[in-house]
Structures are given as structure tokens and as C-alpha cells.
Design a protein around this motif. Structure first.
Motif, PDB file in Angstrom:
ATOM      1  N   PRO A   1      66.108 102.264  50.619  1.00 29.66           N
ATOM      2  CA  PRO A   1      67.024 102.510  49.496  1.00 29.66           C
ATOM      3  C   PRO A   1      66.674 103.824  48.800  1.00 29.66           C
ATOM      4  CG  PRO A   1      65.439 100.791  48.938  1.00 29.66           C
ATOM      5  CD  PRO A   1      65.274 101.075  50.402  1.00 29.66           C
ATOM      6  N   GLY A   2      67.686 104.681  48.653  1.00 30.22           N
ATOM      7  CA  GLY A   2      67.445 105.965  48.010  1.00 30.22           C
ATOM      8  C   GLY A   2      66.551 106.889  48.813  1.00 30.22           C
TER       9      GLY A   2
ATOM     10  N   SER B   1      72.060 102.604  50.728  1.00 30.42           N
ATOM     11  CA  SER B   1      72.176 101.998  49.400  1.00 30.42           C
ATOM     12  C   SER B   1      71.388 100.695  49.356  1.00 30.42           C
ATOM     13  CB  SER B   1      73.639 101.728  49.063  1.00 30.42           C
ATOM     14  OG  SER B   1      74.137 100.652  49.839  1.00 30.42           O
TER      15      SER B   1
END
Length: 288
Positions: free
Chosen positions: A157-158, A222
Motif C-alpha cells: 500500500p502506497g 491501494s
């Protein structure tokens, strides 16, 4: 000192007992399963107690001068109630999970245990380590290495830009030893963190390098998509299970400083590269 160690068959408990035994320091292991203690091969006679049984816990802690608990911090209140009134001080092992924005049973239990300790008239310290790696049977670095061996692409994520500061088991053990020898005047808390502050993506790369694996390709995704896909890991052979809560926590910065542990315990943690090298050297030796 008459040191009683609760949870002596857990990872940190065994590591602490091995360290004390190596230095000829006497201790009393307090365990629930005698056979599990015997399997450690450590030279001490255990006292049997169930943390849910005040009677057995009181009996096991009789004559204790220092009580160290490597059990989950949720048991702190029961331990404080069962321990003799003249115990010199307590050393509890908590977790930085207490800081998470997504509380779970583990984190809430740590918070409850800390509140009970702070609200008591007892003295000592509750140590809150970050992610511990390098313990015998630990499942943080080793599980990640197994995952990297099967996945050339690592979705994070990220892009894994949140910071982490993993701590080597040996540094946790040294911190426990220092806390045992420290004179405490009130119930205190202290975060234990590793020597390096780095992003989770760089941590993944460091684990791959230490395990002798090719550099992984980090794929930013995401958190919502990864949380949705997490349950699928339960049905994919050879892939460690990833829980939705773990995906959420990958978005949290976990980069607490090491100045307090250095100042109060005199501990300077080792570098991540050194700790990973020791971790995988032990793993390789066991396989051989």
C-alpha cells in the motif's frame, strides 16, 4: 536477586532465560506447560502456573524479588494482584501495537495491561518493542522471506513508504536484562526500537538481500484493493496468510527513536543488516 520469569517458554522468554543461564544468573521460570519447558534444555526447575488461575500464580511467584513477564501484557493486572507485596520491581513486555490507529485484541490488551500497571502502587517498567525479528521460531522476517521466494512482485500500500524500525531479538533480551538490573521508582513505560529507520519497501529489500534472494520489485497498490485481496492468501498454496489488519498497519509510521532506551537502559541497538545476517546465518545452519 530472586528473578521469576513468567512466559519463559515464549520466544522472548526463552531468549532471556538462555542469556541468564549463559552468565550463571539464577532465575525461576514460571510456565504453564512443563514438557514445553523441558524441551528448551535449559537448566532450571520450573514452577507451574496458569495466568488465569490466581491460586497457582500466587504460589509460583512466592519469594519473588523481581518479576519479569514475557507473557502478553493483557495479563499485567492478574500478575500484579498475585505477586507478593514486597516484590522489588516488575518488568513487563508490551508492544508498540498499542499505538495503532486500527485497534485489535492484541493492541487493546496491551493498553489495558499498561493502564493496570500505571494505576497500581507497584514500580518497574513496561517495555514496548517494535517488530521483533531474529528470535528462534519468529514469524516476521522468516515469513516475509518465504513470501519473497515465491513472489517476484511485492504489492505494498502506497509503495511501502511508511517507516519501520524493527528490533533484533538480542537487543530485546539485552533490554530486559538491563531493566532487571535498573532501580525503578515508579511504573514507567519505554519503547524499544531497532538501529535503523527505513521505509517498509527498503525493509523488504533488506530481507531479500539477507536471504540471498533477487531484489524484489515493489508494486504500489491501494490499501483498499490489498485489503480486499488479503483473504485470498488463505487458499493459495505456499503463500503465508496475510490478514486485512496487517495491510492497514503497513500505512502507519513506526519509527520511534532509540534515545530513551539508550538513556534509561544503556542499550544501543545493532544495525538491521547485522541483525538480518545473524538471523539468516542461524536459519542456514539449522537447514544444514
Amino acid at each position: 536477586m530472586n528473578v521469576h520469569i513468567i512466559g519463559a517458554t515464549g520466544r522472548s522468554g526463552v531468549a532471556l532465560c538462555r542469556s541468564l543461564a549463559a552468565d550463571g544468573v539464577q532465575y525461576v521460570p514460571v510456565v504453564r506447560n512443563a514438557a514445553k519447558w523441558q524441551a528448551t534444555g535449559l537448566p532450571a526447575s520450573p514452577r507451574l502456573a496458569d495466568l488465569r488461575s490466581p491460586r497457582t500464580l500466587r504460589k509460583a511467584l512466592k519469594e519473588a524479588q523481581v518479576v519479569v513477564s514475557c507473557a502478553h501484557a493483557r495479563h499485567a493486572a492478574d500478575i500484579l494482584d498475585a505477586a507478593p507485596s514486597d516484590v522489588g520491581h516488575f518488568v513487563f513486555l508490551g508492544s508498540t501495537r498499542k499505538f495503532t490507529r486500527w485497534p485489535d485484541a492484541h493492541g487493546l490488551g496491551v493498553l489495558a495491561g499498561e493502564a493496570a500497571f500505571r494505576g497500581s502502587s507497584r514500580v518497574g517498567v513496561m517495555l514496548h518493542p517494535t517488530m521483533i525479528y531474529g528470535a528462534e521460531g519468529e514469524d516476521n522476517v522468516q515469513r516475509l522471506a518465504r513470501l519473497l521466494a515465491r513472489m517476484p512482485l511485492v504489492p505494498l500500500p502506497g509503495g511501502g513508504q511508511a517507516f519501520v524500525r524493527p528490533i533484533y531479538q538480542g537487543d530485546v533480551t539485552r533490554s530486559l536484562r538491563a531493566a532487571i538490573d535498573t532501580i525503578w521508582h515508579r511504573p514507567e513505560t519505554l519503547v524499544l526500537a531497532g538501529g535503523d529507520r527505513l521505509t517498509y519497501a527498503d525493509f523488504v529489500r533488506a530481507v531479500a538481500r539477507a536471504a540471498g534472494l533477487p531484489p524484489p520489485r515493489i508494486v504500489p497498490l491501494s490499501a483498499g484493493l490489498l485489503r480486499f485481496a488479503a483473504p485470498l492468501t488463505r487458499v493459495v498454496p505456499g503463500i503465508p496468510t496475510i490478514r486485512r489488519a496487517e495491510v492497514q498497519r503497513l500505512l502507519e509510521d513506526k519509527s520511534w527513536g532509540i534515545e530513551p532506551m539508550n538513556r534509561q537502559l544503556g542499550i544501543i541497538p545493532i544495525a538491521l543488516a547485522d541483525g538480518l545476517a545473524r538471523t539468516f546465518a542461524v536459519s542456514t545452519a539449522k537447514v544444514a
